[in-house]
Design a protein around this motif. Sequence first.
Motif, PDB file in Angstrom:
ATOM      1  N   ALA A 218       0.875  -1.177   0.000  1.00  0.00           N
ATOM      2  CA  ALA A 218       0.000   0.000   0.000  1.00  0.00           C
ATOM      3  C   ALA A 218       0.909   1.222   0.000  1.00  0.00           C
ATOM      4  N   ILE A 219       0.676   2.138  -0.919  1.00  0.00           N
ATOM      5  CA  ILE A 219       1.411   3.404  -0.995  1.00  0.00           C
ATOM      6  C   ILE A 219       0.429   4.498  -0.614  1.00  0.00           C
ATOM      7  N   PHE A 220       0.763   5.293   0.412  1.00  0.00           N
ATOM      8  CA  PHE A 220      -0.227   6.275   0.851  1.00  0.00           C
ATOM      9  C   PHE A 220       0.409   7.597   1.262  1.00  0.00           C
ATOM     10  N   ASN A 221      -0.386   8.646   1.091  1.00  0.00           N
ATOM     11  CA  ASN A 221       0.080  10.010   1.291  1.00  0.00           C
ATOM     12  C   ASN A 221      -0.082  10.462   2.741  1.00  0.00           C
ATOM     13  N   ILE A 222       0.992  10.974   3.318  1.00  0.00           N
ATOM     14  CA  ILE A 222       0.972  11.500   4.678  1.00  0.00           C
ATOM     15  C   ILE A 222       0.866  13.023   4.676  1.00  0.00           C
ATOM     16  N   TYR A 223       1.675  13.675   3.845  1.00  0.00           N
ATOM     17  CA  TYR A 223       1.595  15.130   3.714  1.00  0.00           C
ATOM     18  C   TYR A 223       2.077  15.507   2.326  1.00  0.00           C
ATOM     19  N   ASP A 224       1.366  16.405   1.678  1.00  0.00           N
ATOM     20  CA  ASP A 224       1.703  16.880   0.342  1.00  0.00           C
ATOM     21  C   ASP A 224       1.581  18.396   0.346  1.00  0.00           C
ATOM     22  N   ASN A 225       2.661  19.085   0.017  1.00  0.00           N
ATOM     23  CA  ASN A 225       2.615  20.546   0.092  1.00  0.00           C
ATOM     24  C   ASN A 225       1.855  21.176  -1.069  1.00  0.00           C
ATOM     25  N   ASP A 226       1.346  20.325  -1.987  1.00  0.00           N
ATOM     26  CA  ASP A 226       0.526  20.836  -3.080  1.00  0.00           C
ATOM     27  C   ASP A 226      -0.954  20.524  -2.873  1.00  0.00           C
ATOM     28  N   GLY A 227      -1.291  19.956  -1.690  1.00  0.00           N
ATOM     29  CA  GLY A 227      -2.702  19.870  -1.327  1.00  0.00           C
ATOM     30  C   GLY A 227      -3.362  18.511  -1.380  1.00  0.00           C
ATOM     31  N   LEU A 228      -2.676  17.454  -1.845  1.00  0.00           N
ATOM     32  CA  LEU A 228      -3.307  16.135  -1.786  1.00  0.00           C
ATOM     33  C   LEU A 228      -3.576  15.797  -0.327  1.00  0.00           C
ATOM     34  N   PRO A 229      -4.786  15.373   0.021  1.00  0.00           N
ATOM     35  CA  PRO A 229      -5.122  15.181   1.444  1.00  0.00           C
ATOM     36  C   PRO A 229      -4.278  14.101   2.111  1.00  0.00           C
TER      37      PRO A 229
END
Length: 259
Positions: A218-229
Amino acid sequence: MTQTATVNYHVHKPEQQAFHLDADGIKGNLISPELRSTDITVLDARGDGISVSFDVDSVTFTDAPTKVNFSAERADWEKNYDTELTELLKKKLSAKEVIIFDHTIRVDDPNAVRPPARNVHSDYSEDGAKQRLIDILGEDQAAEWNKGHYAFINVWRPVDNPINSAPLGFVRPSSLSETDWVLLDLIYPDRKGQILGLVANPDHEWVYQSKMTPDEVAIFNIYDNDGLPSIAHSALDMIEDESIHTIRKSIESRTLIRY
């Protein structure tokens, strides 16, 4: 296909709440804020008609065979696994640069130093992510990365056996409200960070992938400075097959990428 599971949500309180990790200098000793056990319904991403995509849901499940033997000494596998993950994230997310800064092996055993995380959370608040960027890169390079698009991305993989209990589940970002988040301090013996906890909301839509194997991640986003939640996640207290008694073991890798 849907399943039922139990998770531990955080609760709103007037005072600041905190996790104390390795409390009193004892490795693995965790002091937790109040949690509320809640039964949930969770959708299986392997099911027909269920679509999960990174660009929309901040998580994706994918095949990613590994040649690494995680039973060996860390020094024997870490460099090779870092290379595998770098290639994976460049391919799947079109990352331009990848920095892998942590691997955590979790074992679902009461005596384990790092058991599965059984609280609904995301690893960094916005301030916590910005501070972690500086911690990893230094102030000058962090300022340079801030001019472009970067993200903290986690990669989670089963180890040794397919996951039969306590799989990792995720809350679709589109199903939660900003007021569901609660800011939590993360206090280590040598540093302090901030994470996000999630409080219960009946509108939350949970997803997971059943019986994940060591050749899937599983690949998942923790923080994105361009706004992906940022995506809230937690181990799910559930069992796929009562006749199987393998111990849930996984490796979670924390990465910093530049797009």
